[in-house]
Design an enzyme around this catalytic site. Structure first.
Site, PDB file in Angstrom:
ATOM      1  N   MET A  82      37.596   1.935  40.822  1.00 58.34           N
ATOM      2  CA  MET A  82      37.202   3.269  40.373  1.00 58.34           C
ATOM      3  C   MET A  82      36.912   4.258  41.517  1.00 58.34           C
ATOM      4  O   MET A  82      36.306   5.287  41.296  1.00 58.34           O
ATOM      5  CB  MET A  82      35.980   3.172  39.445  1.00 58.34           C
ATOM      6  CG  MET A  82      36.233   2.348  38.194  1.00 58.34           C
ATOM      7  SD  MET A  82      37.731   2.843  37.311  1.00 58.34           S
ATOM      8  CE  MET A  82      37.117   4.316  36.499  1.00 58.34           C
ATOM      9  N   HIS A  99      48.133   1.508  36.237  1.00 57.61           N
ATOM     10  CA  HIS A  99      47.514   2.562  35.428  1.00 57.61           C
ATOM     11  C   HIS A  99      47.974   2.412  33.977  1.00 57.61           C
ATOM     12  O   HIS A  99      49.166   2.203  33.725  1.00 57.61           O
ATOM     13  CB  HIS A  99      47.910   3.943  35.975  1.00 57.61           C
ATOM     14  CG  HIS A  99      47.261   5.049  35.215  1.00 57.61           C
ATOM     15  ND1 HIS A  99      45.924   5.360  35.360  1.00 57.61           N
ATOM     16  CD2 HIS A  99      47.752   5.915  34.285  1.00 57.61           C
ATOM     17  CE1 HIS A  99      45.619   6.362  34.553  1.00 57.61           C
ATOM     18  NE2 HIS A  99      46.709   6.717  33.891  1.00 57.61           N
ATOM     19  N   GLY A 143      38.190  -7.112  35.494  1.00 56.44           N
ATOM     20  CA  GLY A 143      39.019  -7.958  36.351  1.00 56.44           C
ATOM     21  C   GLY A 143      40.064  -8.792  35.634  1.00 56.44           C
ATOM     22  O   GLY A 143      40.502  -9.820  36.153  1.00 56.44           O
ATOM     23  N   SER A 144      40.514  -8.334  34.449  1.00 54.62           N
ATOM     24  CA  SER A 144      41.544  -9.138  33.767  1.00 54.62           C
ATOM     25  C   SER A 144      42.873  -9.079  34.527  1.00 54.62           C
ATOM     26  O   SER A 144      43.639 -10.049  34.524  1.00 54.62           O
ATOM     27  CB  SER A 144      41.724  -8.693  32.316  1.00 54.62           C
ATOM     28  OG  SER A 144      42.340  -7.438  32.239  1.00 54.62           O
ATOM     29  N   ASN A 145      43.155  -7.959  35.172  1.00 54.77           N
ATOM     30  CA  ASN A 145      44.383  -7.904  35.987  1.00 54.77           C
ATOM     31  C   ASN A 145      44.266  -8.815  37.204  1.00 54.77           C
ATOM     32  O   ASN A 145      45.242  -9.462  37.595  1.00 54.77           O
ATOM     33  CB  ASN A 145      44.692  -6.462  36.408  1.00 54.77           C
ATOM     34  CG  ASN A 145      45.426  -5.693  35.331  1.00 54.77           C
ATOM     35  OD1 ASN A 145      46.605  -5.954  35.080  1.00 54.77           O
ATOM     36  ND2 ASN A 145      44.742  -4.765  34.673  1.00 54.77           N
ATOM     37  N   ASN A 150      48.922   0.348  42.608  1.00 57.77           N
ATOM     38  CA  ASN A 150      47.891   0.557  41.580  1.00 57.77           C
ATOM     39  C   ASN A 150      48.505   0.335  40.208  1.00 57.77           C
ATOM     40  O   ASN A 150      49.692   0.596  39.999  1.00 57.77           O
ATOM     41  CB  ASN A 150      47.370   2.002  41.679  1.00 57.77           C
ATOM     42  CG  ASN A 150      46.308   2.317  40.646  1.00 57.77           C
ATOM     43  OD1 ASN A 150      45.378   1.543  40.433  1.00 57.77           O
ATOM     44  ND2 ASN A 150      46.430   3.463  39.972  1.00 57.77           N
TER      45      ASN A 150
HETATM   46  C1  GRF Z   1      43.277  -1.478  33.408  1.00 56.82           C
HETATM   47  O1  GRF Z   1      43.569  -0.895  32.176  1.00 56.82           O
HETATM   48  C2  GRF Z   1      43.992  -0.762  34.517  1.00 56.82           C
HETATM   49  O2  GRF Z   1      45.238  -0.285  34.158  1.00 56.82           O
HETATM   50  C3  GRF Z   1      43.068   0.380  34.815  1.00 56.82           C
HETATM   51  O3  GRF Z   1      41.783  -0.168  34.699  1.00 56.82           O
HETATM   52  C4  GRF Z   1      41.812  -1.265  33.792  1.00 56.82           C
HETATM   53  C5  GRF Z   1      41.261  -2.436  34.513  1.00 56.82           C
HETATM   54  O4  GRF Z   1      41.143  -3.556  33.676  1.00 56.82           O
HETATM   55  N1  GRF Z   1      43.347   0.964  36.110  1.00 56.82           N
HETATM   56  P1  GRF Z   1      40.763  -4.954  34.275  1.00 56.82           P
HETATM   57  O5  GRF Z   1      39.486  -4.743  35.089  1.00 56.82           O
HETATM   58  O6  GRF Z   1      41.890  -5.415  35.144  1.00 56.82           O
HETATM   59  O7  GRF Z   1      40.528  -5.862  33.115  1.00 56.82           O
END
Ligand code: GRF
Length: 205
Positions: A93, A112, A15-17, A110
């Site tokens: 996922m 990626h 969940g860093s994003n 999304n």
């Molecule tokens: C990120 O690298 C994103 O691009 C991919 O999954 C990863 C998720 O990272 N789809 P986080 O959970 O947001 O840290």
């Protein structure tokens, strides 16, 4: 137009994003609000992050539903309750079917960790290293029913170093992800994304 765009963030893991989006919202750097976080994984750190910021969250697994239609219906019911305008997949996922994608037509994005169309699917950073590319990066795109396929909104390139490991390359790409995902959300909020076939034109403000 509303002052903020109402987001749902779908996340399966770290969940860093999600955190980056929350931070951008809280700092007033983007005109958005995370209304709900949805996960398919009860152990996702993303759920803790939501809780830390008093953001409602739900965990829903496809295993608890008879089929993908029923699963997606449950997700839609949940998101509808929060009047979600933009669905952000940030490390989610599950593959969404046409049913969900049509319901939120052009309202799902999304992130990626590669320069699409190269290295779709899982372990994109490892795929890039194994292939020996000199440049990789990340992509934000609209979601359609094919994996990592919809029209591209933003990309950021990252140089691959000779001594990069999957971990080091992933970290450098992630740093860029944390910038372009909020940026794409703000462009969406400002209604500046114009989809024409596979191309997304970014309108001047
Ligand atoms: C990120 O690298 C994103 O691009 C991919 O999954 C990863 C998720 O990272 N789809 P986080 O959970 O947001 O840290």
């Amino acid at each position: 137009m509303n002052n903020t765009v109402t987001l749902a963030v779908l996340a399966s893991g770290r969940g860093s994003n999600l955190q980056s989006i929350i931070d951008h919202c809280e700092a007033g750097k983007i005109d958005a609000e995370v209304a709900v976080v949805l996960s398919d994984n009860p152990d996702a750190q993303a759920l803790e992050r939501a809780e830390n910021h008093d953001i409602p969250s739900r965990c829903m697994s496809p295993d608890d539903h008879p089929n993908s239609r029923a699963y997606e219906k449950s997700m839609i019911e949940c998101l509808d309750r929060y009047q979600v305008e933009l669905v952000v997949m940030a490390g989610f996922m599950q593959v969404l079917t046409k049913y969900f994608v049509d319901y939120y037509a052009n309202q799902i994005i999304n992130i990626h960790p590669s320069l699409l169309p190269a290295f779709k699917g899982k372990n994109a950073q490892k795929q890039a290293l194994d292939y020996g590319v000199k440049v990789s990066g990340c992509t934000v795109h609209f979601v359609d029913e094919k994996i990592d396929h919809g029209p591209i909104i933003l990309q950021k390139s990252v140089s691959v170093k000779d001594d990069d490991t999957e971990e080091s390359l992933s970290q450098r790409i992630l740093k860029q992800e944390h910038q372009i995902l909020p940026r794409a959300i703000q462009l969406y909020k400002e209604d500046r994304l114009e989809i024409s076939g596979r191309t997304v034109h970014i309108r001047e403000p």
